[in-house]
Write a protein that holds these residues in place. Structure first.
Motif, mmCIF file in Angstrom:
data_model
loop_
_atom_site.group_PDB
_atom_site.id
_atom_site.type_symbol
_atom_site.label_atom_id
_atom_site.label_comp_id
_atom_site.label_asym_id
_atom_site.label_seq_id
_atom_site.Cartn_x
_atom_site.Cartn_y
_atom_site.Cartn_z
ATOM 1 N N PHE A 121 0.812 -1.214 0.000
ATOM 2 C CA PHE A 121 0.000 0.000 0.000
ATOM 3 C C PHE A 121 0.849 1.270 0.000
ATOM 4 C CE2 PHE A 121 -2.544 -3.295 2.156
ATOM 5 C CZ PHE A 121 -3.551 -3.408 1.216
ATOM 6 N N LYS A 122 2.074 1.139 -0.464
ATOM 7 C CA LYS A 122 2.946 2.299 -0.610
ATOM 8 C C LYS A 122 3.425 2.359 -2.054
ATOM 9 C CE LYS A 122 6.908 4.673 1.438
ATOM 10 N NZ LYS A 122 6.152 5.919 1.596
ATOM 11 N N ALA A 123 3.211 3.487 -2.700
ATOM 12 C CA ALA A 123 3.660 3.670 -4.085
ATOM 13 C C ALA A 123 5.159 3.954 -4.077
ATOM 14 C CB ALA A 123 2.896 4.814 -4.739
ATOM 15 N N ILE A 124 5.933 2.980 -4.507
ATOM 16 C CA ILE A 124 7.394 3.078 -4.479
ATOM 17 C C ILE A 124 7.912 3.093 -5.912
ATOM 18 C CG2 ILE A 124 9.530 1.919 -3.770
ATOM 19 C CD1 ILE A 124 7.836 0.590 -1.511
ATOM 20 N N ILE A 125 8.705 4.092 -6.244
ATOM 21 C CA ILE A 125 9.297 4.173 -7.576
ATOM 22 C C ILE A 125 10.778 3.834 -7.484
ATOM 23 C CG2 ILE A 125 9.893 5.685 -9.512
ATOM 24 C CD1 ILE A 125 7.334 7.223 -9.013
ATOM 25 N N GLU A 126 11.189 2.851 -8.255
ATOM 26 C CA GLU A 126 12.598 2.485 -8.375
ATOM 27 C C GLU A 126 12.926 2.424 -9.857
ATOM 28 O OE1 GLU A 126 13.315 -1.128 -6.256
ATOM 29 O OE2 GLU A 126 12.767 -0.294 -4.300
ATOM 30 N N ASP A 127 13.812 3.300 -10.280
ATOM 31 C CA ASP A 127 14.120 3.437 -11.704
ATOM 32 C C ASP A 127 12.813 3.726 -12.462
ATOM 33 O OD1 ASP A 127 16.864 2.997 -11.267
ATOM 34 O OD2 ASP A 127 16.543 0.829 -11.249
ATOM 35 N N ASP A 128 12.440 2.833 -13.370
ATOM 36 C CA ASP A 128 11.230 3.056 -14.180
ATOM 37 C C ASP A 128 10.019 2.311 -13.618
ATOM 38 O OD1 ASP A 128 9.847 4.045 -16.538
ATOM 39 O OD2 ASP A 128 9.977 2.000 -17.343
ATOM 40 N N LYS A 129 10.193 1.631 -12.483
ATOM 41 C CA LYS A 129 9.124 0.785 -11.953
ATOM 42 C C LYS A 129 8.349 1.488 -10.846
ATOM 43 C CE LYS A 129 11.482 -3.640 -12.825
ATOM 44 N NZ LYS A 129 12.076 -4.838 -12.181
ATOM 45 N N LEU A 130 7.019 1.416 -10.947
ATOM 46 C CA LEU A 130 6.137 1.870 -9.874
ATOM 47 C C LEU A 130 5.547 0.636 -9.213
ATOM 48 C CD1 LEU A 130 4.478 3.894 -8.230
ATOM 49 C CD2 LEU A 130 2.876 4.049 -10.161
ATOM 50 N N PHE A 131 5.952 0.382 -7.970
ATOM 51 C CA PHE A 131 5.498 -0.784 -7.224
ATOM 52 C C PHE A 131 4.241 -0.451 -6.423
ATOM 53 C CE2 PHE A 131 9.975 -1.662 -7.877
ATOM 54 C CZ PHE A 131 10.018 -3.031 -8.111
ATOM 55 N N GLY A 132 3.425 -1.475 -6.162
ATOM 56 C CA GLY A 132 2.266 -1.323 -5.296
ATOM 57 C C GLY A 132 1.116 -2.200 -5.750
ATOM 58 N N LEU A 133 0.285 -2.603 -4.802
ATOM 59 C CA LEU A 133 -0.860 -3.460 -5.100
ATOM 60 C C LEU A 133 -1.811 -2.761 -6.064
ATOM 61 C CD1 LEU A 133 -2.383 -6.133 -4.373
ATOM 62 C CD2 LEU A 133 -3.562 -4.807 -2.600
ATOM 63 N N GLY A 134 -2.150 -3.437 -7.161
ATOM 64 C CA GLY A 134 -3.059 -2.864 -8.142
ATOM 65 C C GLY A 134 -2.395 -1.974 -9.170
ATOM 66 N N SER A 135 -1.068 -1.811 -9.084
ATOM 67 C CA SER A 135 -0.365 -0.945 -10.037
ATOM 68 C C SER A 135 -0.501 -1.478 -11.459
ATOM 69 C CB SER A 135 1.107 -0.824 -9.651
ATOM 70 O OG SER A 135 1.727 -2.114 -9.567
ATOM 71 N N ASN A 136 -0.347 -2.786 -11.600
ATOM 72 C CA ASN A 136 -0.400 -3.426 -12.910
ATOM 73 C C ASN A 136 -1.807 -3.909 -13.247
ATOM 74 O OD1 ASN A 136 1.232 -4.953 -15.193
ATOM 75 N ND2 ASN A 136 -0.030 -6.540 -14.254
ATOM 76 N N ASP A 137 -2.521 -4.390 -12.260
ATOM 77 C CA ASP A 137 -3.854 -4.967 -12.460
ATOM 78 C C ASP A 137 -4.851 -4.282 -11.535
ATOM 79 O OD1 ASP A 137 -5.999 -6.555 -13.097
ATOM 80 O OD2 ASP A 137 -5.308 -8.301 -11.965
ATOM 81 N N ALA A 138 -5.573 -3.281 -12.058
ATOM 82 C CA ALA A 138 -5.419 -2.739 -13.400
ATOM 83 C C ALA A 138 -5.244 -1.235 -13.327
ATOM 84 C CB ALA A 138 -6.639 -3.095 -14.243
#
Length: 353
Positions: A85-102
């Motif tokens: 539940f934390k939006a973490i950006i590392e390089d070009d990646k945005l991590f977090g639940l639901g970031s990719n789907d959808a």
């Protein structure tokens, strides 16, 4: 305008990641999405946790194109090493639940809708629905909106496809089945042990093949996914419960699959939970598909289920992100995928609008 919309879309996704929205509990993300419409002076409507809007110059004489994606998520699995539940950006990646789907698809479609919202003389009306309960196939998601919004002629459903064109999607029927036998004490002989009877039944499901193969979706895939029987070590149970997951291609209706299994399967009893999640597709010669191909996108058939299953009109599944990341630990989407997604959505619609 596109550059500014992309920045705002990424900021919106960060906020959505940090706002829990498990299926049927999406109230807070619905409020976040409402703020997008307010900030862009777009008149919107809310039905439970579904937020929807139509383009400014809606014309009832024109066909309607639906843009849809969902804002609910599954629960995070135990494999997470980062805070889901934390939006973490590392390089070009945005991590977090639901970031990719959808989430990436959702914010990209919102940016696309906003881009076209006030434009005049479009060939299609645009309708956007940011829907709830997709992950649980619940009763208060997109399926509940089809009687609320104007009738849809064609749809783009935002799911992670690497911005390639999923022109067909398998349907789903889940069956509950029983294998029966004679209950007894474990110490005595029993030639009708329900658990042993299940061996042949499991082999039948493993080996059975449906005749009709789809050129886009391939074979119907049938899998036994759950088995349950017995209460204590010294008692042979009277029955075994099975759950069978059937992914249906576009050559069968869900009703046909049900009839085949009722007629042919060796189960004592078998019944479907629901027949409403049908396979879906769009003709390869549809102008949306042709436009996507012109933009260098590939076509394919998708094995995974989405809200397409609730639609009876032609529908195309298309979105940034990669389906293989969905529901995985440390889920992420590339920021560049969102940028590409917004750009391609807009280019695609410019071909038809």
């Amino acid at each position: 305008m596109k550059k500014e919309l992309t920045k705002k879309a990424i900021d919106l996704l960060k906020t959505l990641i940090e706002t829990p929205s498990f299926s049927s509990k999406e109230n807070e993300t619905a409020l976040v999405i409402e703020s997008w419409f307010k900030d862009h002076n777009i008149r919107y409507h809310r039905n439970k946790n579904n937020i929807w809007a139509i383009n400014k110059h809606f014309d009832e004489s024109k066909p309607n194109l639906l843009l849809n994606s969902h804002h609910d998520t599954v629960k995070p699995n135990k494999g997470y090493t980062k805070d889901p539940f934390k939006a973490i950006i590392e390089d070009d990646k945005l991590f977090g639940l639901g970031s990719n789907d959808a989430g990436g698809c959702l914010v990209s479609l919102l940016a696309c809708f906003t881009y076209f919202y006030a434009k005049k003389n479009l060939n299609y009306n645009l309708i956007i629905v940011t829907s709830a309960e997709e992950e649980s196939s619940g009763p208060n998601g997109l399926n509940s909106m089809l009687s609320v919004i104007p009738e849809i002629d064609v749809a783009i459903v935002g799911e992670p496809t690497q911005m390639h064109l999923a022109i067909a999607e398998k349907g789903l029927v889940v069956f509950d089945a029983k294998v029966k036998g004679t209950p007894s004490h474990a110490a005595h002989p029993n030639n009708d042990n329900a658990i042993y009877n299940t061996i042949d039944v499991l082999n039948w499901f493993k080996d059975f093949k449906f005749d009709r193969k789809s050129p886009v979706l391939g074979d119907v895939k049938m899998t036994v996914t759950q088995i349950n029987a017995g209460q204590q070590h010294n008692a042979v149970p009277s029955e075994v419960d099975l759950v069978i997951d059937v992914r249906v291609n576009d050559k069968y209706s869900n009703e046909e699959i049900t009839k085949i299994l009722k007629d042919k399967s060796p189960c004592t009893q078998i019944k479907p939970r629901s027949l409403r999640l049908n396979s879906s597709s769009i003709p390869k010669n549809h102008e949306l598909v042709k436009a996507g191909i012109e933009l260098g996108r590939n076509t394919y058939g998708s094995p995974t289920l989405s809200d397409q299953a609730t639609l009876s009109c032609p529908s195309l599944k298309l979105g940034p992100g990669d389906s293989t990341r969905s529901h995985t630990a440390d889920e992420f989407i590339h920021l560049s995928e969102i940028e590409e997604g917004i750009e391609l959505y807009i280019k695609l619609l410019k071909h038809v609008l």
